[in-house]
Motif scaffolding. Structure first.
Motif, PDB file in Angstrom:
ATOM      1  N   ALA A 326       3.176  -0.572  -9.369  1.00  0.00           N
ATOM      2  CA  ALA A 326       2.166  -0.494  -8.311  1.00  0.00           C
ATOM      3  C   ALA A 326       1.721   0.964  -8.200  1.00  0.00           C
ATOM      4  N   ARG A 327       0.881   1.387  -9.117  1.00  0.00           N
ATOM      5  CA  ARG A 327       0.511   2.792  -9.189  1.00  0.00           C
ATOM      6  C   ARG A 327      -0.278   3.259  -7.970  1.00  0.00           C
ATOM      7  N   ASP A 328      -1.045   2.368  -7.349  1.00  0.00           N
ATOM      8  CA  ASP A 328      -1.797   2.779  -6.168  1.00  0.00           C
ATOM      9  C   ASP A 328      -0.850   3.118  -5.016  1.00  0.00           C
ATOM     10  N   TYR A 329       0.157   2.283  -4.815  1.00  0.00           N
ATOM     11  CA  TYR A 329       1.154   2.581  -3.789  1.00  0.00           C
ATOM     12  C   TYR A 329       1.891   3.881  -4.110  1.00  0.00           C
ATOM     13  N   GLU A 330       2.197   4.040  -5.368  1.00  0.00           N
ATOM     14  CA  GLU A 330       2.921   5.228  -5.806  1.00  0.00           C
ATOM     15  C   GLU A 330       2.090   6.491  -5.557  1.00  0.00           C
ATOM     16  N   TYR A 331       0.786   6.398  -5.824  1.00  0.00           N
ATOM     17  CA  TYR A 331      -0.085   7.553  -5.604  1.00  0.00           C
ATOM     18  C   TYR A 331      -0.073   7.955  -4.136  1.00  0.00           C
ATOM     19  N   VAL A 332      -0.139   6.977  -3.247  1.00  0.00           N
ATOM     20  CA  VAL A 332      -0.092   7.272  -1.816  1.00  0.00           C
ATOM     21  C   VAL A 332       1.210   7.979  -1.465  1.00  0.00           C
ATOM     22  N   MET A 333       2.325   7.441  -1.931  1.00  0.00           N
ATOM     23  CA  MET A 333       3.630   7.996  -1.594  1.00  0.00           C
ATOM     24  C   MET A 333       3.808   9.410  -2.136  1.00  0.00           C
ATOM     25  N   LEU A 334       3.493   9.613  -3.406  1.00  0.00           N
ATOM     26  CA  LEU A 334       3.771  10.900  -4.035  1.00  0.00           C
ATOM     27  C   LEU A 334       2.790  11.978  -3.599  1.00  0.00           C
ATOM     28  N   SER A 335       1.524  11.642  -3.470  1.00  0.00           N
ATOM     29  CA  SER A 335       0.552  12.664  -3.078  1.00  0.00           C
ATOM     30  C   SER A 335       0.823  13.159  -1.659  1.00  0.00           C
ATOM     31  N   GLU A 359      -7.962   5.407   6.052  1.00  0.00           N
ATOM     32  CA  GLU A 359      -8.702   6.386   6.851  1.00  0.00           C
ATOM     33  C   GLU A 359      -8.499   6.140   8.343  1.00  0.00           C
ATOM     34  N   ARG A 360      -8.566   4.889   8.745  1.00  0.00           N
ATOM     35  CA  ARG A 360      -8.411   4.569  10.161  1.00  0.00           C
ATOM     36  C   ARG A 360      -7.038   4.987  10.676  1.00  0.00           C
ATOM     37  N   LEU A 361      -6.015   4.795   9.844  1.00  0.00           N
ATOM     38  CA  LEU A 361      -4.672   5.227  10.244  1.00  0.00           C
ATOM     39  C   LEU A 361      -4.568   6.749  10.262  1.00  0.00           C
ATOM     40  N   PHE A 362      -5.168   7.397   9.277  1.00  0.00           N
ATOM     41  CA  PHE A 362      -5.102   8.859   9.226  1.00  0.00           C
ATOM     42  C   PHE A 362      -5.741   9.485  10.467  1.00  0.00           C
ATOM     43  N   VAL A 363      -6.822   8.898  10.952  1.00  0.00           N
ATOM     44  CA  VAL A 363      -7.450   9.420  12.163  1.00  0.00           C
ATOM     45  C   VAL A 363      -6.456   9.388  13.320  1.00  0.00           C
ATOM     46  N   GLN A 364      -5.706   8.303  13.444  1.00  0.00           N
ATOM     47  CA  GLN A 364      -4.692   8.206  14.495  1.00  0.00           C
ATOM     48  C   GLN A 364      -3.595   9.255  14.299  1.00  0.00           C
ATOM     49  N   TYR A 365      -3.151   9.416  13.038  1.00  0.00           N
ATOM     50  CA  TYR A 365      -2.111  10.405  12.765  1.00  0.00           C
ATOM     51  C   TYR A 365      -2.622  11.820  13.048  1.00  0.00           C
ATOM     52  N   ILE A 391       5.090   6.729   7.890  1.00  0.00           N
ATOM     53  CA  ILE A 391       3.643   6.851   7.685  1.00  0.00           C
ATOM     54  C   ILE A 391       3.236   6.198   6.366  1.00  0.00           C
ATOM     55  N   ILE A 392       3.985   6.492   5.323  1.00  0.00           N
ATOM     56  CA  ILE A 392       3.656   5.952   4.002  1.00  0.00           C
ATOM     57  C   ILE A 392       3.777   4.432   3.992  1.00  0.00           C
ATOM     58  N   VAL A 393       4.805   3.908   4.629  1.00  0.00           N
ATOM     59  CA  VAL A 393       4.959   2.452   4.703  1.00  0.00           C
ATOM     60  C   VAL A 393       3.756   1.826   5.404  1.00  0.00           C
ATOM     61  N   ALA A 394       3.315   2.413   6.508  1.00  0.00           N
ATOM     62  CA  ALA A 394       2.170   1.871   7.243  1.00  0.00           C
ATOM     63  C   ALA A 394       0.900   1.902   6.394  1.00  0.00           C
ATOM     64  N   LEU A 395       0.700   2.989   5.649  1.00  0.00           N
ATOM     65  CA  LEU A 395      -0.474   3.099   4.786  1.00  0.00           C
ATOM     66  C   LEU A 395      -0.429   2.062   3.668  1.00  0.00           C
ATOM     67  N   GLN A 396       0.743   1.888   3.073  1.00  0.00           N
ATOM     68  CA  GLN A 396       0.880   0.913   1.996  1.00  0.00           C
ATOM     69  C   GLN A 396       0.686  -0.511   2.518  1.00  0.00           C
ATOM     70  N   ARG A 401      -2.741  -5.450   2.913  1.00  0.00           N
ATOM     71  CA  ARG A 401      -3.606  -6.409   3.621  1.00  0.00           C
ATOM     72  C   ARG A 401      -4.987  -6.445   2.992  1.00  0.00           C
ATOM     73  N   GLN A 402      -5.481  -5.276   2.557  1.00  0.00           N
ATOM     74  CA  GLN A 402      -6.787  -5.242   1.896  1.00  0.00           C
ATOM     75  C   GLN A 402      -6.750  -6.017   0.584  1.00  0.00           C
ATOM     76  N   LYS A 403      -5.678  -5.849  -0.179  1.00  0.00           N
ATOM     77  CA  LYS A 403      -5.543  -6.570  -1.442  1.00  0.00           C
ATOM     78  C   LYS A 403      -5.501  -8.074  -1.210  1.00  0.00           C
ATOM     79  N   ALA A 404      -4.724  -8.481  -0.208  1.00  0.00           N
ATOM     80  CA  ALA A 404      -4.606  -9.913   0.075  1.00  0.00           C
ATOM     81  C   ALA A 404      -5.952 -10.507   0.479  1.00  0.00           C
ATOM     82  N   ALA A 405      -6.709  -9.765   1.280  1.00  0.00           N
ATOM     83  CA  ALA A 405      -8.029 -10.250   1.692  1.00  0.00           C
ATOM     84  C   ALA A 405      -8.964 -10.365   0.495  1.00  0.00           C
ATOM     85  N   ARG A 406      -8.888  -9.405  -0.394  1.00  0.00           N
ATOM     86  CA  ARG A 406      -9.746  -9.450  -1.587  1.00  0.00           C
ATOM     87  C   ARG A 406      -9.394 -10.647  -2.464  1.00  0.00           C
ATOM     88  N   GLN A 407      -8.089 -10.852  -2.674  1.00  0.00           N
ATOM     89  CA  GLN A 407      -7.666 -11.984  -3.506  1.00  0.00           C
ATOM     90  C   GLN A 407      -8.071 -13.316  -2.894  1.00  0.00           C
TER      91      GLN A 407
END
Length: 418
Positions: A326-335, A359-365, A391-396, A401-407
């Motif tokens: 899951a490289r997208d999740y990994e990118y969020v965590m490592l960056s 972005e919406r979560l980052f605004v809150q943070y 924070i990372i768990v919440a972002l992931q 949820r976005q992936k599930a909605a797309r699928q």
């Protein structure tokens, strides 16, 4: 493939990825070489390291040389720009064995002229400047000393066998050997450690004028002696550890050490290039029992078995290919471990996903003082680093949820991007 897999001699999990790279420009590669020998096991350590196994050093060096030889063809067309000897206590292996390993790397791999070559060492095994000079001449140009504390009583409490005087001697020896890139590792939150103790350790460390400082909070890892003694220990609580961390960030910044990762601080241009590979998701190949790799589109790690490794059994404890990573999740965590943070455009272009849920979560943070905007995205503040896991768990989860909605939309025949 999950679980354990015994590799055939000459086979390598990164072989397919190496073949696909054949027609591209030379990418960079880091090498991690694990040295699992120690004079004594520290009370907090859960890394794969063994005390009182000196009789196996020659056989282990030979096994590493074989492994380096076998992997070299997979790295054809790549440029090795970092080499990292980690442990354990790599300096305990001895200069002649380490020099042989470096000679093999330089002979069989395309090592760039300005490659960063790091050796981890304990102060008690790095006090001979002539030995350090031999290692520098062999190619080592960065020394990472495991100082942990400059309080001898605290050092004894956690099973360290060196003294603060030996730290000073090791630094003097390193400078006399003309090693110009020195890193000191420190630990806060030790048993019985006060804020004043930690402030004194930081001041003592900076007085030695290293180019790089790492500050790690003590974690009681299950199975270690400190874990077993946890009921009898007086440990700084979470708030006290947080205060120690925030003090270190501010004090080191004031003394010229910029924070570039949660636990790492450096003078300009002295960041650990090898460790940055991990956070930037660049390729690295590991050698030795317990070593991990992200190489040729495969992430894998070898089991912690010194005798098996010496016998030539390259047993995988884990292996994941591009289909399962899951490289997208990994990118969020490592960056978000880095001071640079996450870049919106990089994320959207690389993973073909919208950044908006995060972005919406980052605004809150940001409103809570846990994150700050950058030119291209967001980074965590020092206070945010303290709660980065949640924070990372919440972002992931927002991405999930976005992936599930797309699928679900695609399954319903709606081809619009969700």
């Amino acid at each position: 493939l999950q679980g354990q897999l015994l590799l055939r001699r000459g086979h390598h999990p990164a072989a397919a990825g190496a073949a696909m790279r054949a027609h591209t420009e030379k990418p960079a590669l880091g090498l991690y070489i694990h040295i699992p020998f120690c004079k004594a096991k520290c009370a907090y350590c859960d890394f794969y390291s063994l005390a009182h196994s000196e009789e196996k050093m020659d056989a282990y060096t030979a096994a590493l040389l074989r492994h380096l030889e076998e992997v070299a063809p997979r790295a054809a067309g790549m440029q090795v720009d970092t080499v990292y000897f980690g442990g354990g206590t790599p300096s305990y292996l001895g200069a002649s064995r380490l020099a042989r390993l470096l000679q093999a790397v330089q002979r069989r791999y395309n090592v760039v002229r300005d490659a960063e070559i790091t050796l981890e060492a304990n102060p008690d095994s790095a006090g001979d400047w002539k030995t350090l000079r031999t290692l520098r001449r062999a190619g080592v140009n960065r020394l990472s000393l495991g100082v942990q504390s400059t309080d001898d009583a605290l050092l004894r409490r956690i099973g360290r066998i060196h003294t603060y005087e030996q730290v000073q001697q090791a630094v003097t020896a390193a400078r006399r050997a003309k090693l110009t890139n020195l890193s000191l590792d420190l630990i806060y939150g030790l048993p019985g450690q006060t804020m004043e103790d930690w402030q004194r350790t930081l001041a003592d460390a900076v007085a030695l004028a290293p180019e790089h400082v790492s500050c790690y909070g003590l974690k009681l890892e299950e199975g270690t002696p400190l874990w077993q003694q946890r009921q009898q220990l007086t440990l700084p609580d979470d708030d006290a550890q947080a205060d120690m961390y925030l003090y270190a960030v501010a004090a080191l910044e004031e003394m010229g050490y910029a924070q570039y990762e949660i636990s790492n601080f450096a003078r300009p241009g002295r960041e650990s290039r090898h460790n940055l590979k991990y956070w930037r998701m660049q390729e690295y190949a590991g050698f030795g029992p317990g070593a991990h790799s992200d190489f040729g589109g495969v992430r894998y790690g070898y089991v912690r078995d010194l005798d098996g490794y010496i016998a030539g059994e390259l047993i995988l404890a884990e292996s994941e290919t591009g289909e399962t990573l899951a490289r997208d999740y990994e990118y969020v965590m490592l960056s978000l471990r880095t001071a640079a943070g996450i870049d919106r455009r990089t994320f959207e272009n690389r993973y073909r996903q919208r950044f908006d849920p995060m972005e919406r979560l980052f605004v809150q943070y940001g409103q809570a003082g846990l994150a700050a905007r950058t030119e291209g995205g967001w980074r965590l503040t020092p206070k945010g680093f303290l709660v980065s896991n949640s924070i990372i768990v919440a972002l992931q989860e927002a991405l999930g949820r976005q992936k599930a909605a797309r699928q679900a939309a695609m399954a319903a025949g709606d081809l619009r991007i969700v």
